[in-house]
Design an enzyme around this catalytic site. Sequence first.
Site, short mmCIF file in Angstrom:
data_model
loop_
_atom_site.label_atom_id
_atom_site.label_comp_id
_atom_site.label_asym_id
_atom_site.label_seq_id
_atom_site.Cartn_x
_atom_site.Cartn_y
_atom_site.Cartn_z
N THR A 1 0.80 -1.21 0.00
CA THR A 1 0.00 0.00 0.00
C THR A 1 0.84 1.26 0.00
O THR A 1 1.87 1.35 0.64
CB THR A 1 -0.86 0.06 1.28
OG1 THR A 1 -1.55 -1.15 1.40
CG2 THR A 1 -1.80 1.24 1.25
N ASN B 1 9.30 -11.27 -4.51
CA ASN B 1 7.90 -11.53 -4.82
C ASN B 1 7.55 -12.95 -5.19
O ASN B 1 6.37 -13.28 -5.32
CB ASN B 1 7.44 -10.57 -5.91
CG ASN B 1 7.24 -9.19 -5.35
OD1 ASN B 1 6.44 -9.00 -4.44
ND2 ASN B 1 7.97 -8.23 -5.85
#
Lengths: 401, 401
Positions: free
Chosen positions: B188, B396
């Site tokens: 975020t 990731n």
Amino acid sequence: MQILENGSVTSPRGFTAAAVAAEIKYTGRTDLAIVYSKVPAQAAAVYTLNRFKAAPLRETEENISNGVAQAIVVNSGIANAGMGAEGMRLAREMSDCAAEALDIAKDDVIVASTGVIGMPLPMDRVKAGVQKAAKALYPDGGHDAAKAIMTTDTVCKEMAVQLRIDGKLVTIGAMAKGSGMIHPNMATMLGFITTDVNIDNKALQAAFKANIDDSFNMVSVDGDTSTTDMVAILANGQAGNTLLTEGSPDFPAFKQALREICIEMAQKIAGDGEGATKLVECTVTGAATKEDARLAAKAIIASSLVKTAIYGNDANWGRIACAAGYSGAQFDPDKVNIFIGDVQVAQNGMGLEFDEAKATETLKQKKVNILVKFNIGTEEATAWGCDLTYDYVSINADYRS
Amino acid sequence: MQILENGSVTSPRGFTAAAVAAEIKYTGRTDLAIVYSKVPAQAAAVYTLNRFKAAPLRETEENISNGVAQAIVVNSGIANAGMGAEGMRLAREMSDCAAEALDIAKDDVIVASTGVIGMPLPMDRVKAGVQKAAKALYPDGGHDAAKAIMTTDTVCKEMAVQLRIDGKLVTIGAMAKGSGMIHPNMATMLGFITTDVNIDNKALQAAFKANIDDSFNMVSVDGDTSTTDMVAILANGQAGNTLLTEGSPDFPAFKQALREICIEMAQKIAGDGEGATKLVECTVTGAATKEDARLAAKAIIASSLVKTAIYGNDANWGRIACAAGYSGAQFDPDKVNIFIGDVQVAQNGMGLEFDEAKATETLKQKKVNILVKFNIGTEEATAWGCDLTYDYVSINADYRS
């Protein structure tokens, strides 16, 4: 419909092909191919939407504006892109040379190039190659052609299918090149489809364009679409069926066969991505509009976070949801269900307890299926891509080759 | 305008803050912060466009629909996203608890959460943390708050600037979190801006939204925008200047100062991308419309091919051109000039001979500037991002943490 063994662009009647080593840039391999129809054929093509539309595409678009072509000439190694007006001149010269060597009308040539951008085509070698290939055409030359157009592809991509139209055997052949990721030199997605069906141009355009939208245009990788992407089709009527029009009873069967071959070819491209270890297929169902389904499917397939998760065998539903969320598709977040293979990982927009071991096993396969149900309508779409790996970075961070 | 040393969200008058270790998910570090204004303040916020809009954002949007807020309460570790109706309940409980502990109006709270999705907030710990923080507020608490909101950030992001408005000293402070790439758990992008300027809500909205569009919304990474992105501003009037309106002579100066702080913060976010080694800034000039300039700048910054080229110190103009080409921006391919740092690498849409050594040196810097001139108009835009490295894949592809 039947898939032929060892099918290629020369499987349909009346098509021949040949490939040569013109030494345009590569040495020790073939790099120029011609595909030829014994008679002029109905033609259609779709081109990249990139504003930098390379010269060969512009030349082709001009040539086949009358809906007719009789040959395809393609080279690999140099894309003839980023060359401005000079590039247009070279594309025309290549096209004219092929027309002359094949003794066909000047504007009946589909011309394509793929490879490094910003370098001029060495026209002496190109012309020598065209002339040599024009004399070497033979009915089984399809496979040679498919090999000659490869750049960073790790596998040759071709196939052919057969079906009965109006009682006659109709064959559709295809060859393509391009990886799921676009090469540093914008390897380009090129697809060539040949068929001996007897069809009018309007019906051909209708069948072709709809299928391209559901296949080649649903191969979404890192969002990049190159300067040189093109898919073209030639239909020469040699099967002898009664002329197919959009209203013919057999038109749906032809359209479906074309659809299946386009989807197969699209999957071959998507799965051969740079550094890819897996083909990823994402289907979105229950959307309010087709466009919503497409947007979401493509965003999920193109998401670096989804791609790396798949590489890491991580059943990360959140990244899939997030990609759908920014795709621009309209949907109700509280109704979304997500599946990885057979394992449901999210329901009504929230995570579920699920069998992690089973999900991980699913993710380790060579083909991974993601299903996203929007549950607000009846439209659906499928997109294809691949995982994002260290090799992708390695391949693409290398100096320009 | 002057940049303050050690500036933070508590630099402006009348703001205090505190952070605590509520042990919501992290241990051994702070994870909850409150920023408080001694008087109710004019408030504005912008939220993610992702259709999965997390609960805290919805709660905040409801609370500040009247344009007023007096406190910000933020936690890290758990995002309170993907929790459906339950999430809304928890966000409200967190907000109400803060209002009670601070003795302010229930709807005067901006609430935010960042971290793992799909997990519930442990409300007992959240409430204990809120109550503790509410008692610990102090005028230099801004730095503590900026640290408490970090998730995968490698650096704390905060600053403050000062300028004279109507002869009075006005301070604008900011803190933000979020990396150039979005973390597996959708780290975020959160931004909080505090100021003691005396301003009406309409002028605040006008200054704020325009600046967000040119800063935080021009941080484009892999195209992903998370479920929880939000930037909010509180203006409490404590500087005592004559009320600023859009027509005030000093309004442009305030707007410009806000712009600069937003751009600085956006750069900090963009450059702290997962695995990033470089901040990349792309400016597009000479566009026909602002939207064209934005589309092209963002597409270039977000392109995996451009990002890997920068990682590999490869002055690959073709990839930059290609990204502009598929961005949707309107432009004339034959008029485009491209520069990497001071080195021009393309002119009129074609490659140039250029000093490779100089270009490579430019690419090795911590900040790389790309300039693309469309030469058909006067509009421009700048976007920020980072390079794409092996570490990005490594971070990731790891299992969900």
